[in-house]
Design a protein around this motif. Structure first.
Motif, PDB file in Angstrom:
ATOM      1  N   ASP A  46       0.629  -1.323   0.028  1.00 39.55           N
ATOM      2  CA  ASP A  46      -0.002  -0.107  -0.070  1.00 39.55           C
ATOM      3  C   ASP A  46       0.609   1.309   0.124  1.00 39.55           C
ATOM      4  O   ASP A  46       0.752   2.261  -0.726  1.00 39.55           O
ATOM      5  CB  ASP A  46      -0.895   0.079   1.029  1.00 39.55           C
ATOM      6  N   GLY A  47       1.817   1.379   0.807  1.00 43.28           N
ATOM      7  CA  GLY A  47       2.811   2.346   0.603  1.00 43.28           C
ATOM      8  C   GLY A  47       3.383   2.532  -0.565  1.00 43.28           C
ATOM      9  O   GLY A  47       3.818   3.626  -1.039  1.00 43.28           O
ATOM     10  N   LEU A  48       3.933   1.488  -1.059  1.00 38.37           N
ATOM     11  CA  LEU A  48       4.531   1.544  -2.428  1.00 38.37           C
ATOM     12  C   LEU A  48       3.532   2.004  -3.439  1.00 38.37           C
ATOM     13  O   LEU A  48       4.242   2.983  -4.353  1.00 38.37           O
ATOM     14  CB  LEU A  48       5.073   0.033  -2.958  1.00 38.37           C
ATOM     15  N   GLN A  49       2.428   1.733  -3.619  1.00 40.01           N
ATOM     16  CA  GLN A  49       1.506   2.303  -4.595  1.00 40.01           C
ATOM     17  C   GLN A  49       1.231   3.860  -4.342  1.00 40.01           C
ATOM     18  O   GLN A  49       1.292   4.679  -5.353  1.00 40.01           O
ATOM     19  CB  GLN A  49       0.340   1.597  -4.424  1.00 40.01           C
ATOM     20  N   LYS A  50       1.330   4.171  -2.911  1.00 40.47           N
ATOM     21  CA  LYS A  50       1.004   5.765  -2.775  1.00 40.47           C
ATOM     22  C   LYS A  50       2.479   6.250  -3.302  1.00 40.47           C
ATOM     23  O   LYS A  50       2.070   7.500  -3.847  1.00 40.47           O
ATOM     24  CB  LYS A  50       0.770   5.871  -1.334  1.00 40.47           C
ATOM     25  N   LEU A  51       3.523   5.780  -2.949  1.00 42.66           N
ATOM     26  CA  LEU A  51       4.834   6.499  -3.495  1.00 42.66           C
ATOM     27  C   LEU A  51       4.699   6.528  -4.928  1.00 42.66           C
ATOM     28  O   LEU A  51       5.119   7.509  -5.443  1.00 42.66           O
ATOM     29  CB  LEU A  51       5.875   5.777  -3.081  1.00 42.66           C
ATOM     30  N   LEU A  52       4.400   5.429  -5.859  1.00 41.62           N
ATOM     31  CA  LEU A  52       4.332   5.468  -7.123  1.00 41.62           C
ATOM     32  C   LEU A  52       3.358   6.445  -7.584  1.00 41.62           C
ATOM     33  O   LEU A  52       3.808   7.145  -8.581  1.00 41.62           O
ATOM     34  CB  LEU A  52       4.234   4.080  -7.654  1.00 41.62           C
ATOM     35  N   GLN A  53       2.301   6.744  -7.055  1.00 41.62           N
ATOM     36  CA  GLN A  53       1.325   7.794  -7.435  1.00 41.62           C
ATOM     37  C   GLN A  53       1.881   9.114  -7.181  1.00 41.62           C
ATOM     38  O   GLN A  53       1.582  10.145  -8.151  1.00 41.62           O
ATOM     39  CB  GLN A  53       0.134   7.488  -6.615  1.00 41.62           C
ATOM     40  N   ARG A  54       2.539   9.280  -6.177  1.00 44.31           N
ATOM     41  CA  ARG A  54       3.182  10.597  -5.906  1.00 44.31           C
ATOM     42  C   ARG A  54       4.327  10.807  -7.227  1.00 44.31           C
ATOM     43  O   ARG A  54       4.588  12.058  -7.406  1.00 44.31           O
ATOM     44  CB  ARG A  54       3.884  10.617  -4.609  1.00 44.31           C
ATOM     45  N   ILE A  55       5.188   9.870  -7.414  1.00 40.65           N
ATOM     46  CA  ILE A  55       6.356  10.044  -8.350  1.00 40.65           C
ATOM     47  C   ILE A  55       5.569  10.358  -9.799  1.00 40.65           C
ATOM     48  O   ILE A  55       5.948  11.303 -10.507  1.00 40.65           O
ATOM     49  CB  ILE A  55       7.001   8.726  -8.450  1.00 40.65           C
TER      50      ILE A  55
END
Length: 737
Positions: free
Chosen positions: A95-104
């Motif tokens: 879940d944290g990885l998905q949020k980080l990729l969305q911010r990138i």
């Protein structure tokens, strides 16, 4: 949107999936933990879990050749779903990885790659992790984290300063590079060198204005104006300025010379080259503003000079982003920076360095425990050549508190380490196995140390004049490959005792080795003390039978000349770092004690490059050692701490054969043969007394208290092997009389 699917496919081939599968199948009661009132052994539980996985998810255990192309289909099963959930959420935080990729993707977070000389402080948790923190079972020496040197307890600010140039060194070079004009001719030379001088730069010295007016009168220089900017230009560069600034004009009459570049780009490159030779590190914007040109034109000129190797780019002052500096000036800044770093280090005495080595090797109260600690110790001692009997009698028990022969056997049988007798030139042709020099090295680096031994020079006399029994055993190993002891007895047609003697002869000459250290241990034991073979001695010769396979030591294969040079360079670099990890501080005097060490001139070249990169430190660390010295950054901090703490009345007795003791470098008064039976007592790193075959001896008679304490330390042997009958051995009093 596909990150969860990609990560789910990736974990199927990682060790994390079977680990969580065994856990879930056990707590889900799908695998029995108890059977018939008894606990099921862990290895049986693992087998049951794999059988269950083969039934539920056969593609997970199938051979890759039997799987079709594309992704594996994950079945819908409660245990499989829970395992995937635990892997990607409990262990990996999908879940944290998905949020980080969305911010990138949205541009809120930018990714910037940086080349650093040391790891980021955020990586400290991984670098300092224990062996059980890793989910795979890879050997310790294969983990790249062990090869990374970093400062301890460093803050973010300290980490950002690693590898930076000294601001004082930059300012000093700038002052030295700018011309010191004392006459008219010197100002003309300065204008020829720098290409141009701005009026505000010439106004810094009152004499410059007077000298420049004289040059104008003699038509050797002029004021050149272009785009509302003025420059002081000599006659030699006037043609280049007219080519670069077609709309500019010379305000004074000057004798223009015909020697000027053919194109505006070449003219700009010459002017930028001259400016960099006098300014030191400077940014593109500063150069563009001083010349009144756009930064794009300056960048083109700088890139051309960089291609020629004249200038180098980097972040030198840390204030203006990317900067450019002339190569010769940058080398001088590096020298001044290293000189300043070296001046910060106060050298320690030999006693303080000896005290540091005892702490560095974990001797005394700093002993370590367990198989992982033994693996780390052997990694530190790789390349050390010691008599075979010394390893288990003096060296390893002094560093591992719970040392036993089974720990070393586990590492050798698993293939993590290998022992062998280097055939070095100058060694005795005929030696007993106990006195033969043996090296224990990680198997992955065994070819490297073999190559170093070959470069030092092999003694062919060691393989000459073999007995008929040894020749027959060696030929059998050459024809059949690695063989167990019983196979050697049956295939060679010799008696067991004859094969034992033949193996001892081959080991002493560096021709064979074994999977386990148990074989060498059996050869070290005298023939008279070995158990005899008979019905009353079941298990006799078990040490030879448990030694694993005996094999011929294969020499380094021949390679092409270009590849051999590259391999030699890599071997020297590996040996250089191994010596640094063993001693913390390396100098010529220390390297001469190492039989497998390359020549000091080869090591010094690597150390200088590593020092320039900021990986190690150079200077005078130990006062009695002459010449260049190099040290790890952690070792420098430890040396400072030991010097600051001073004497603490720390006593320690070690074997004279231990590589951590430097009594042979003290002087003529301390000369103890380096054999395992001899012991030396130290107080705060100073040798006080020793016990040898001739008895007890004091190096310096101070008082009765010192003699009594020295006898106590030498009498109480903390390095005794646990399997010798007791964990602490009291030596015979007869030796001290």
């Amino acid at each position: 949107t596909t990150v969860e699917h990609v990560l789910s496919q990736a974990i199927l081939g990682a060790p994390i999936f079977p680990t969580y599968w065994r856990w879930n199948s056990t707590i889900g009661l799908a695998v029995r933990r108890f059977r018939n009132g008894k606990k099921v052994p862990p290895q049986f539980q693992r087998t049951d879990a794999e059988d269950l996985l083969a039934t539920v998810f056969p593609d997970q255990l199938a051979c890759a050749e039997n799987l079709g192309g594309g992704d594996r289909e994950i079945p819908s099963h409660p245990l499989v779903d829970q395992t995937v959930h635990d892997c990607i959420r409990s262990a990996m935080d999908i879940d944290g990885l998905q949020k980080l990729l969305q911010r990138i993707e949205s541009g809120e977070v930018t990714v910037r790659c940086c080349d650093l000389s040391t790891p980021s402080p955020l990586a400290q948790e991984v670098l300092a992790a224990k062996a059980y923190a890793f989910l795979d079972d890879a050997p310790a020496e294969e983990r790249r984290t062990l090869a990374i040197q970093t400062r301890r307890y460093m803050s973010v600010a300290e980490a950002s300063e690693i590898g930076q140039l000294d601001p004082a060194a930059i300012e000093r070079v700038r002052k030295e590079a700018w011309p010191d004009v004392r006459s008219v001719d010197e100002l003309h030379d300065a204008l020829s060198l720098l290409g141009l001088v701005l009026p505000e730069e010439g106004a810094r010295a009152a004499a410059w204005q007077e000298y420049f007016e004289t040059l104008i009168t003699s038509r050797r220089a002029t004021r050149f104006e272009a785009d509302a900017k003025r420059f002081w230009v000599c006659a030699e560069h006037l043609g280049a300025f007219k080519l670069l600034f077609p709309d500019g004009q010379a305000l004074d009459e000057c004798a223009q010379l015909e020697t000027h570049p053919a194109t505006p780009d070449a003219a700009l490159a010459e002017i930028v080259r001259g400016r960099l030779e006098g300014l030191g590190p400077v940014s593109t914007r500063a150069l563009a503003e001083s010349l009144g040109l756009d930064t794009q034109s300056i960048d083109v000129a700088l890139l051309g000079l960089e291609t020629e190797g004249v200038v180098m780019r980097g972040s030198y002052t840390g204030q203006h982003g990317e900067e450019w500096c002339e190569r010769r000036l940058l080398a001088r800044i590096h020298r001044y920076t290293l000189k300043r770093l070296r001046s910060e280090i106060q050298p320690v005495t030999l006693a303080e360095f000896q005290k540091f080595l005892f702490h560095w090797h974990g001797l005394g109260n700093a002993q370590r425990e367990g198989a992982a600690a033994l693996s780390a110790v052997l990694s530190e001692l790789q390349g050390a050549v010691l008599p075979a009997a010394v390893w288990e009698r003096a060296v390893l028990p002094a560093r591992i508190a719970d040392y036993g022969g089974d720990l070393l056997d586990q590492l050798s049988v698993s293939g993590e380490v290998v022992w062998w007798r280097p055939r070095l030139r100058g060694s005795a042709a005929k030696q007993t196995v106990a006195a033969s020099p043996i090296a224990i090295v990680p198997r992955s680096f065994f070819p490297v140390w073999q190559l170093l031994a070959e470069q030092i020079g092999a003694d062919d006399q060691l393989v000459a004049d073999l007995s008929s029994q040894a020749t027959r055993v060696l030929e059998q190993l050459q024809s059949s490959g690695a063989l167990f002891f019983l196979e050697l007895v049956m295939q060679s047609g010799l008696l067991r005792t004859q094969v034992e003697d033949a193996l001892g002869e081959l080991v002493a000459r560096g021709l064979v080795t074994a999977d386990s250290f148990n074989g060498l241990r059996a050869l070290i034991r005298p023939q008279s003390k070995r158990p005899r073979f008979g019905s009353r001695h079941r298990g006799a010769h078990s040490e030879f039978d448990a030694a694993g396979r005996w094999a011929q030591v294969v020499r380094w294969p021949s390679v092409e000349a270009a590849d051999a040079e590259q391999l030699s360079t890599e071997a020297i670099e590996h040996a250089a770092m191994s010596l640094l990890r063993r001693y913390g501080v390396v100098s010529r005097a220390i390297v001469t004690r190492e039989d497998l060490a390359p020549a000091w001139r080869d090591l010094a070249r690597f150390y200088r490059r590593a020092e320039a990169r900021g990986e190690i430190r150079g200077g005078r660390f130990v006062e009695p050692f002459g010449g260049e010295q190099f040290a790890l950054i952690d070792a420098v901090d430890s040396l400072r701490r030991i010097k600051r703490d001073g004497d603490k009345d720390e006593w320690l007795a070690v074997s004279a054969a231990d590589p951590a003791q430097l009594s042979s470098l003290v002087g003529e008064s301390v000369k103890v043969p380096q054999i395992a039976a001899n012991r030396i007592a130290f107080r705060d790193g100073v040798p006080i007394a020793a016990v040898t075959g001739a008895g007890f001896h004091m190096f310096e008679h101070r008082n009765a208290h010192y003699e009594a304490r020295a006898r106590k330390e030498l009498f109480f042997d903390r390095s005794a092997r646990p399997d010798a009958g007791t964990s602490i051995r009291f030596q015979s009093r007869r030796r001290f009389r």
